[in-house]
Design a protein around this motif. Structure first.
Motif, PDB file in Angstrom:
ATOM      1  N   CYS A 123      72.682  54.938  25.590  1.00  0.00           N
ATOM      2  CA  CYS A 123      72.853  55.083  27.047  1.00  0.00           C
ATOM      3  C   CYS A 123      74.036  55.981  27.362  1.00  0.00           C
ATOM      4  O   CYS A 123      73.973  56.813  28.276  1.00  0.00           O
ATOM      5  CB  CYS A 123      73.047  53.721  27.689  1.00  0.00           C
ATOM      6  N   GLN A 124      75.110  55.833  26.624  1.00  0.00           N
ATOM      7  CA  GLN A 124      76.301  56.648  26.847  1.00  0.00           C
ATOM      8  C   GLN A 124      76.006  58.124  26.551  1.00  0.00           C
ATOM      9  O   GLN A 124      76.444  59.007  27.283  1.00  0.00           O
ATOM     10  CB  GLN A 124      77.430  56.146  25.959  1.00  0.00           C
ATOM     11  N   LYS A 125      75.226  58.396  25.510  1.00  0.00           N
ATOM     12  CA  LYS A 125      74.875  59.780  25.182  1.00  0.00           C
ATOM     13  C   LYS A 125      73.996  60.392  26.264  1.00  0.00           C
ATOM     14  O   LYS A 125      74.152  61.561  26.614  1.00  0.00           O
ATOM     15  CB  LYS A 125      74.164  59.842  23.830  1.00  0.00           C
ATOM     16  N   ILE A 126      73.060  59.616  26.807  1.00  0.00           N
ATOM     17  CA  ILE A 126      72.182  60.108  27.874  1.00  0.00           C
ATOM     18  C   ILE A 126      73.004  60.451  29.117  1.00  0.00           C
ATOM     19  O   ILE A 126      72.810  61.490  29.745  1.00  0.00           O
ATOM     20  CB  ILE A 126      71.080  59.082  28.188  1.00  0.00           C
ATOM     21  N   MET A 127      73.942  59.570  29.468  1.00  0.00           N
ATOM     22  CA  MET A 127      74.793  59.821  30.637  1.00  0.00           C
ATOM     23  C   MET A 127      75.673  61.052  30.418  1.00  0.00           C
ATOM     24  O   MET A 127      75.857  61.860  31.330  1.00  0.00           O
ATOM     25  CB  MET A 127      75.646  58.592  30.936  1.00  0.00           C
ATOM     26  N   ALA A 128      76.220  61.217  29.214  1.00  0.00           N
ATOM     27  CA  ALA A 128      77.061  62.375  28.918  1.00  0.00           C
ATOM     28  C   ALA A 128      76.247  63.659  28.993  1.00  0.00           C
ATOM     29  O   ALA A 128      76.721  64.679  29.504  1.00  0.00           O
ATOM     30  CB  ALA A 128      77.698  62.226  27.541  1.00  0.00           C
ATOM     31  N   ARG A 129      75.004  63.641  28.492  1.00  0.00           N
ATOM     32  CA  ARG A 129      74.158  64.825  28.549  1.00  0.00           C
ATOM     33  C   ARG A 129      73.851  65.202  29.999  1.00  0.00           C
ATOM     34  O   ARG A 129      73.873  66.373  30.366  1.00  0.00           O
ATOM     35  CB  ARG A 129      72.854  64.584  27.782  1.00  0.00           C
ATOM     36  N   ALA A 130      73.567  64.199  30.853  1.00  0.00           N
ATOM     37  CA  ALA A 130      73.292  64.472  32.265  1.00  0.00           C
ATOM     38  C   ALA A 130      74.522  65.032  32.965  1.00  0.00           C
ATOM     39  O   ALA A 130      74.414  65.938  33.798  1.00  0.00           O
ATOM     40  CB  ALA A 130      72.818  63.200  32.957  1.00  0.00           C
ATOM     41  N   TYR A 131      75.693  64.530  32.640  1.00  0.00           N
ATOM     42  CA  TYR A 131      76.931  65.026  33.251  1.00  0.00           C
ATOM     43  C   TYR A 131      77.223  66.449  32.783  1.00  0.00           C
ATOM     44  O   TYR A 131      77.544  67.324  33.577  1.00  0.00           O
ATOM     45  CB  TYR A 131      78.099  64.110  32.905  1.00  0.00           C
TER      46      TYR A 131
END
Length: 165
Positions: free
Chosen positions: A84-92
């Protein structure tokens, strides 16, 4: 592992433990085994027993299986949180457009709230113009004021913007 370079002394004992319990290929043994004559029991193995600890301590198989299943469920939760943290970082990071600066460009510097120049609601947000004298790879810039009042002050590239004359 260490949040800053000032906390290195807090993690030094862990580094020593890792060094002393790692097998050396030249000798084929760990330094701990050579000094004390027995293998070291890593603190994690006390809570999460490995196979040789289970056999040596004579722990019941049912108890060991329950402990392992609990630990595996914790690992799955941590893995999910990481994904989840990687997905959020990619979106940011998709929306972030890094600025490229070159030596000799004119820039404006943001007036931060803690600076003396920040005098109120209707005060300007930018001050300048400054000329870039040096660009570092980590995003830092060295600026010189046009009137040569400030000479080579280091600043982060996040608080400057290009000035078009």
């Amino acid at each position: 592992m260490v949040q800053g370079f000032r906390q290195w002394h807090e993690k030094f004992t862990f580094a020593l433990l890792g060094y002393r319990t790692t097998v050396r290929t030249s000798v084929g043994a760990t330094p701990y085994l050579l000094v004390y004559g027995t293998e070291a029991v890593i603190p994690a193995e006390v809570e999460i027993p490995s196979l040789w600890i289970v056999v040596e301590a004579g722990i019941d198989d049912d108890e060991c299986v329950k402990t392992r299943l609990e630990l595996l469920s914790l690992i799955d939760e941590k893995r999910l949180a990481t994904v989840c943290q990687k997905i959020m970082a990619r979106a940011y990071n998709k929306k972030v457009h890094p600025q490229k600066f070159e030596v000799g460009q004119q820039v404006l510097k943001r007036i931060l709230l803690h600076q003396v120049e920040a005098k109120g609601k209707f005060a300007p947000n930018w001050q300048g113009s400054f000329i870039i004298t040096r660009v570092l790879s980590n995003g830092a810039l060295y600026l010189t004021d046009v009137q040569a009042k400030y000479v080579d002050m280091a600043i982060n590239s996040d608080v400057v913007k290009r000035y078009y004359v």
